[in-house]
Design a protein around this motif. Structure first.
Motif, PDB file in Angstrom:
ATOM      1  N   PRO A 639       0.820  -1.217   0.000  1.00  0.00           N
ATOM      2  CA  PRO A 639       0.000   0.000   0.000  1.00  0.00           C
ATOM      3  C   PRO A 639       0.849   1.259   0.000  1.00  0.00           C
ATOM      4  N   THR A 765     -12.201   3.318   7.828  1.00  0.00           N
ATOM      5  CA  THR A 765     -11.836   2.042   7.205  1.00  0.00           C
ATOM      6  C   THR A 765     -12.670   1.762   5.961  1.00  0.00           C
ATOM      7  N   SER A 768     -11.200   1.980   2.294  1.00  0.00           N
ATOM      8  CA  SER A 768     -10.439   0.934   1.606  1.00  0.00           C
ATOM      9  C   SER A 768     -11.205   0.374   0.410  1.00  0.00           C
ATOM     10  N   LEU A 776      -5.318  -1.407   5.370  1.00  0.00           N
ATOM     11  CA  LEU A 776      -5.842  -1.307   6.730  1.00  0.00           C
ATOM     12  C   LEU A 776      -4.976  -2.130   7.686  1.00  0.00           C
TER      13      LEU A 776
END
Length: 893
Positions: A639, A765, A768, A776
């Motif tokens: 990420p 969250t 995402s 996450l």
């Protein structure tokens, strides 16, 4: 014999005495300084200077004579201890002009009995021009900086008069605060027109900004000053400087000439810090990461205090300079790592070199003082001993069985060969050296036959004085007769008052009668005194000539000495970082041009060191993998942004900070606290961690947070590393959540940088699902028999609780408060949050609601019908707009 003029009283009267007239002439030339006016063994201050200095130094304010019908305020400090008083005055922001006696009082007397000793200012002491060890911190640079503008561009130049370092940098108004915070100059010069500019006032206000006439920052004059100082026709050989940089550098030379009264120190040629050559770390980030000081202002507990294992002052200064300017050039970083790696592998050699370095004096500052003709015999000895150590170190490196890196080979060559100078200084200097040359006695016996002859005459004459005293005791029958000396009478014969009647009139000549003694002289004693004085004066004069010759020899070798001093500091830093790596289990990072940031088993260097010092449980290591390359986390690409959730005290802030510190350590050329590290060069580092206000500027904690966040979003690029912790927590819940949400989206889609984003907003969250480069992660927590255990481990996933009440219990909140908080939380978590808030407010004794509205609230009814977990981000945003419209409509009724 003394070379100091006796203190002369100021004769009362309305007109200035000759001495005061001299004082006024000197003071008029230095109106912005306290004037230290040499009077015998004291520096004295008069009038307003005396009042200010007495208050600042907490010393007695007295008076001496009168001027224009009023008493003259006066205070003074002993010459022998003046440096300690100077240090206090400089720290309080004063500038001090030091006026010394420019001739022997005997020369003045030859002009006439009432002639004054000539005095003049030999130096203006300012915060940026200190050279004495007692006024400086040995392990920190003390920079004098200048800022100016030319052709619409700002230029910054800075130097350290005590070491000879000299640099320049083009800088924008938005980057000025960063550059000055990195340097922390003791003094900042700038033209009056810039000093008045509102957009620059904030950046320069924290430093001793000194506005000077604009004419002193003329770029053409600056070019001429630099060319004349370095004896070159053009500056092209030093670098491609802007006009503003040349003007700033020239202004520094001009200021040194003014404050040092024409005596310029030896300065290295100016080096240009090119844009992008160093990782940019803004002041807020440096403060948040506690690079040089903790948030409480202490060095202990900072990163520099943890990693600094250098054994020389010059090495400590070099390490601090590197920490302020982490490199971005991969080849230069690898060259530094090669040196550390060599000493990491060669443990025996490392120990020998560090032991030898630990006995090496500070040659940089000794050379600077000698170049200003402010040095002492001890500075000559420091040069000798440091050069001797450098030759030994060169021999050790050349005899090493392990192959040397190119950087280390160059370092060995720069240590140089200095046999001739070392041999000369070794023969010339006596074992015990005085603090100042004028005290004499620093030239070794046998070095100068002429000096040895004068010393013999002087010492033989003194023996003759002892013999003369014995002869006079026998001739008079007075055993208590003594021959003594003071600066007023010279040599004299002294007997107790009760024995004076026994003294014959010839050859003894009466000089003085005191309550405790009667004093005499003789023609023989006067002749002997003259011989002693001539011999002592001649001997001291010869010593001072020899000191000047030795100083000239050192300065003639200043270039190789400077190279050796730099090499010694580099060896100290490399071996110290290797020692740190061995003792703390650091590894060599792999540095490249990619945008990866992959750390396995990373640790926080300061926290780990603190735990070890306290014999606490070992630090829990964690991995971190970031990439700024385009790609989908679901497809296995690392990420670009980590969204880190988890409770307080679980270690989120520590994890964020440790990765920022690992990046800094890697790019200064240090091994890092990890099992493995692969780091693509970071060009800018941003950190928004912790809460602080700035009440002096009228800024709340939340305003400071938003200002720092704005700076990050406006400046971070693809090679930046951004550390953000709890953005939006300083305001209302929905406001904060909205801001945090938008910040994450901006970092992902606009800045496209590597980022670690810690938050308590679990709602984030949901991002995402729409941001492919967002990963996450959470801090692991374990619940065991009603207790919460923080594991300090990072794992994939998201937290579902914050455990704030548990943290509050650990902090010691009263049990009734903890119990009630549990009840409130349970009610809120049932899903009817808005109605629960309204009903709970009635139950809390701290709240009163006498005017509670009986009619139902449409907004509350709307919220009551909503299931938040079923809303998409877009639906949640639309709901917010509907709620706002409903509240606006209801408020009108």
């Amino acid at each position: 014999m003394t070379l100091l003029e006796p203190v002369m009283p100021i004769v009362e009267g309305d007109s200035a005495t000759p001495m005061m007239a001299q004082y006024f002439d000197i003071k008029r030339a230095h109106p912005d300084c306290l004037l230290f006016y040499r009077m015998g063994d004291f520096y004295e201050m008069f009038f307003d200077d005396a009042v200010a200095a007495a208050k600042a130094l907490d010393i007695a304010l007295t008076k001496r004579g009168r001027h224009e019908g009023r008493d003259i305020p006066m205070c003074g400090v002993p010459v022998a201890t003046a440096e300690s008083y100077l240090a206090r005055l400089i720290k309080l922001g004063f500038r001090v002009a030091v006026a010394e006696q420019m001739e022997d009082p005997a020369e003045a007397k030859r002009r006439g009995p009432k002639s004054l000793v000539r005095r003049d200012v030999v130096r203006v002491v300012t915060p940026g021009t200190l050279t004495e060890d007692s006024l400086l911190e040995p392990r920190r640079n003390n920079y004098l900086a200048a800022l100016t503008e030319a052709e619409g561009q700002l230029g910054l130049a800075w130097l350290d008069i005590s070491t000879g370092e000299f640099r320049t940098q083009p800088v924008g108004a938005d980057g000025l605060n960063l550059a000055l915070a990195r340097l922390e100059p003791g003094e900042l010069l700038l033209p009056e027109r810039l000093f008045a500019r509102p957009d620059l006032r904030g950046a320069v206000k924290d430093f001793a900004g000194l506005p000077l006439p604009d004419s002193r920052f003329d770029s053409e004059n600056g070019r001429k000053r630099l060319a004349a100082y370095y004896k070159v026709q053009a500056l092209d050989g030093f670098g491609d400087f802007t006009r503003a940089e040349v003007a700033a550098a020239g202004a520094l030379l001009d200021y040194l000439a003014l404050t040092q009264k024409g005596r310029l120190p030896r300065l290295a040629p100016p080096m240009r810090l090119a844009a992008g050559a160093a990782m940019e770390i803004d002041p807020a980030t440096a403060r948040n990461l506690e690079l040089f000081r903790t948030l409480s202002g202490e060095r202990k507990g900072s990163l520099i205090a943890t990693i600094d294992k250098t054994v020389t002052a010059a090495g400590a200064r070099l390490l601090a300079s590197r920490l302020a300017l982490p490199l971005t050039d991969v080849s230069q970083i690898r060259a530094r790592l090669d040196m550390v790696g060599y000493f990491f592998a060669e443990s025996d050699l490392r120990g020998v070199i560090r032991e030898l370095l630990g006995e090496t004096p500070d040659i940089e500052r000794a050379l600077s003082r000698l170049s200003l003709f402010r040095g002492s015999p001890r500075d000559l000895a420091n040069v000798r001993d440091a050069l001797s150590a450098s030759q030994q170190l060169r021999a050790i490196l050349e005899s090493s069985r392990a192959a040397l890196s190119a950087e280390l080979t160059l370092c060995g060559e720069n240590l140089g060969q200095h046999d001739t100078l070392i041999e000369t200084l070794s023969r010339a200097l006596a074992p015990d050296l005085p603090v100042i040359a004028r005290e004499g006695g620093f030239i070794a016996a046998g070095y100068s036959p002429a000096l040895d002859e004068q010393r013999s005459l002087r010492d033989e004459s003194r023996r003759l004085v002892a013999g003369l005293q014995s002869r006079y005791q026998t001739a008079t029958g007075i055993a208590s007769l003594k021959i003594r000396h003071n600066n007023v009478l010279g040599f004299y014969i002294e007997v107790p008052p009760g024995q004076a009647a026994k003294m014959p009139q010839a050859p003894f000549i009466h000089r003085q009668t005191l309550a405790s003694a009667v004093r005499y002289t003789t023609t023989e004693l006067a002749d002997l005194e003259s011989r002693i004085a001539r011999a002592a004066e001649t001997a001291l004069g010869l010593e001072l000539e020899l000191f000047a010759e030795l100083t000239a020899q050192v300065l003639a070798n200043s270039d190789p000495i400077t190279r050796a001093a730099r090499a010694l500091a580099e060896l100290d830093v490399a071996s110290a970082l290797a020692d740190l790596a061995v003792s703390s289990r650091y590894v060599r990072p792999a540095i490249d041009e990619s945008t990866n940031f992959i750390v396995s088993g990373g640790r926080h260097p300061v926290v780990e060191s603190s735990l070890a010092a306290n014999n606490d449980s070992p630090f829990v290591a964690n991995d971190c993998a970031l990439s700024a390359e385009d790609g989908n986390v679901e497809e296995g690409v690392a990420p670009r942004i980590w969204l880190l959730t988890g409770p307080n005290m679980a270690g989120k802030s520590t994890f964020l900070r440790q990765n920022a510190l690992i990046a800094i350590l890697a790019q200064i050329g240090s091994f890092v606290p990890a099992q493995e590290a692969k780091i693509g060069v970071v060009d800018r580092l941003f950190s928004r961690v912790g809460a602080a206000d700035d009440l002096a500027r009228g800024r709340s904690t939340f305003m400071v947070e938003m200002l720092e966040t704005a700076a990050i979003l406006n400046q971070a690029g693809p090679r930046a590393l951004v550390i953000l912790d709890e953005i939006g927590r300083g305001t209302a819940t929905f406001d904060g959540l909205s801001i945090a949400w938008a910040v994450v989206e901006h970092l992902h889609g606009v800045n496209r940088c590597r980022a670690l984003f810690a938050t308590h907003y679990h709602e984030l969250t949901a991002l995402s699902a729409t941001l492919p480069a967002l990963g996450l992660y959470t801090m692991r927590v374990k619940e065991w028999r009603g207790q919460v255990v923080f594991l300090h481990e990072v794992a994939k996933g998201a937290a579902d609780r914050s455990y704030g009440i548990h943290v509050a219990e650990l902090a010691g909140l009263p049990p009734p408060v903890i119990a009630r908080a549990g009840q409130v939380l349970e009610s809120l978590e049932r899903g009817r949050k808005a109605q629960a808030l309204a009903s709970l407010a009635d139950d809390l004794p701290l709240f009163s609601n006498p005017a509670k509205e009986e009619a139902p609230n449409p907004a509350l009814e709307m919220l009551d019908s909503v299931n938040p977990d079923a809303l998409s981000p877009r639906e949640a945003l639309e709901l917010l707009y509907k709620l706002k419209a409903t509240l606006a409509a209801s408020s009108k009724h």
